[in-house]
Enzyme design. Structure first.
Site, mmCIF file in Angstrom:
data_model
loop_
_atom_site.group_PDB
_atom_site.id
_atom_site.type_symbol
_atom_site.label_atom_id
_atom_site.label_comp_id
_atom_site.label_asym_id
_atom_site.label_seq_id
_atom_site.Cartn_x
_atom_site.Cartn_y
_atom_site.Cartn_z
ATOM 1 N N LYS A 60 0.853 -1.208 0.000
ATOM 2 C CA LYS A 60 0.000 0.000 0.000
ATOM 3 C C LYS A 60 0.876 1.240 0.000
ATOM 4 O O LYS A 60 2.058 1.181 0.352
ATOM 5 C CB LYS A 60 -0.903 0.018 1.231
ATOM 6 C CG LYS A 60 -0.190 -0.096 2.608
ATOM 7 C CD LYS A 60 0.388 1.157 3.163
ATOM 8 C CE LYS A 60 1.161 0.953 4.466
ATOM 9 N NZ LYS A 60 1.943 2.110 4.908
ATOM 10 N N ASP A 114 -1.416 -2.024 10.703
ATOM 11 C CA ASP A 114 -1.735 -2.032 9.264
ATOM 12 C C ASP A 114 -2.345 -3.340 8.781
ATOM 13 O O ASP A 114 -2.814 -3.419 7.655
ATOM 14 C CB ASP A 114 -0.424 -1.930 8.447
ATOM 15 C CG ASP A 114 0.060 -0.521 8.303
ATOM 16 O OD1 ASP A 114 -0.616 0.369 8.829
ATOM 17 O OD2 ASP A 114 1.105 -0.336 7.661
#
Ligand code: C5P
Length: 291
Positions: A10, A135
């Site tokens: 990401k 995350d």
């Protein structure tokens, strides 16, 4: 039984720290965008125990690796005593702010749950993911997201129309940045430590209703304050990238990767060529379609 799953990464289009919490973590709001660059995890059922190998010899293969911690949590939560072997083919750099290790942890949870015929519901996988790292829950699903809390409270979003057809250039210098160091160092940057809430939703709205150039000023990362002071080359990258056709240039997560967004493939390729000839071959770089 044997199968292979891809494990993505990401960038943070925005990472706005709102303050330090009692538990030592930081409250934040972040806009996370999946990046189509993948490691591969091969899963194989094995007699007993958990066996882990990795193509990158510099990474730990014991409890220091999130894949092993994810497997331990999974087996304990599911009460499974049979074994499994996992091999990780690593392509995403570490200490890069791209969440590669967090993606590996989430993919391990999903892979083992598939191998043993889904003993755990998705909500339980989310809880385990949150224990593994802030995350990790984001990576249980491939969609963009606005994340709150310490990053584990994930609200999924549809792909942003402003990023349709956009291209991404990634540059990770020959050094990594430690995430705990970046957050800890915010203490010396009170403005970055105590951000004004609402910026993540504002950027998400502009990326939904407007174009990339309308949104360009809304991209922001609080962790740049300590990182760019300690590593001024990262500020030089950003200036070079915006001078050479990038609409946006920002550090991702706690670094050390800088990302640039362009509105076309040809602009991204030109940017990549110029960047390589200016900064040389020690920087890991990739040019790819954003979504
Ligand atoms: O959750 P994760 O393991 O990725 O966090 C690594 C470290 O980064 C934490 O131990 C903490 O020092 C810092 N961190 C933080 N606030 C967050 C996320 C991470 O302080 N929201």
């Amino acid at each position: 039984m044997s199968f292979t799953l891809r494990s993505g990464c990401k960038i943070n289009l925005l990472l706005n720290v709102l303050g330090r919490r009692e538990d030592g973590f930081h409250e934040l709001e972040t806009l996370m965008q999946p990046v189509p660059l993948f490691d591969e995890l091969n899963f194989e059922q094995a007699g007993k125990g958990f066996h882990f190998t990795c193509s990158d010899a510099s990474l730990p293969t014991d409890g220091g690796n999130l894949v092993v911690r994810a497997a331990e949590l999974f087996f304990a939560a599911a009460g499974i005593t049979e074994g499994a072997s996992v091999h990780l083919e690593k392509r995403i750099p570490a200490e890069a702010g791209l969440g590669g290790g967090s993606g590996n942890a989430a993919t391990t949870l999903l892979g083992l749950n598939k191998m043993f015929e889904e003993p755990l519901p998705l909500e339980r996988l989310h809880e385990l993911a949150g224990e593994l790292g802030s995350d990790v829950p984001f990576f249980l699903d491939g969609r963009p997201a606005l994340a709150l809390g310490r990053g584990e409270q994930v609200e999924h979003r549809d792909p942003f129309p402003a990023l349709d057809g956009a291209w991404l250039f990634l540059a990770r210098p020959g050094f990594g940045i430690s995430t705990p160091w970046a957050y800890r160092s915010l203490a010396d940057h009170p403005e970055a430590l105590n951000g004004r809430p609402g910026r993540a939703k504002a950027l998400a709205d502009t990326l939904t209703l407007g174009g990339l150039s309308d949104a360009a000023d809304g991209f922001y990362n609080s962790l740049e304050a300590p990182a760019l002071r300690k590593f001024p080359i990262l500020a030089i990258y950003q200036e070079f990238l915006t001078d050479n056709g990038a609409q946006v240039a920002l550090m991702s997560g706690s670094g050390s990767t800088t990302f640039a967004i362009t509105s076309s493939k040809s602009a991204a390729e030109t940017l990549g060529e110029r960047f390589r000839s200016r900064f040389g071959a020690t920087v890991w770089v990739r040019t790819l379609a954003l979504q």
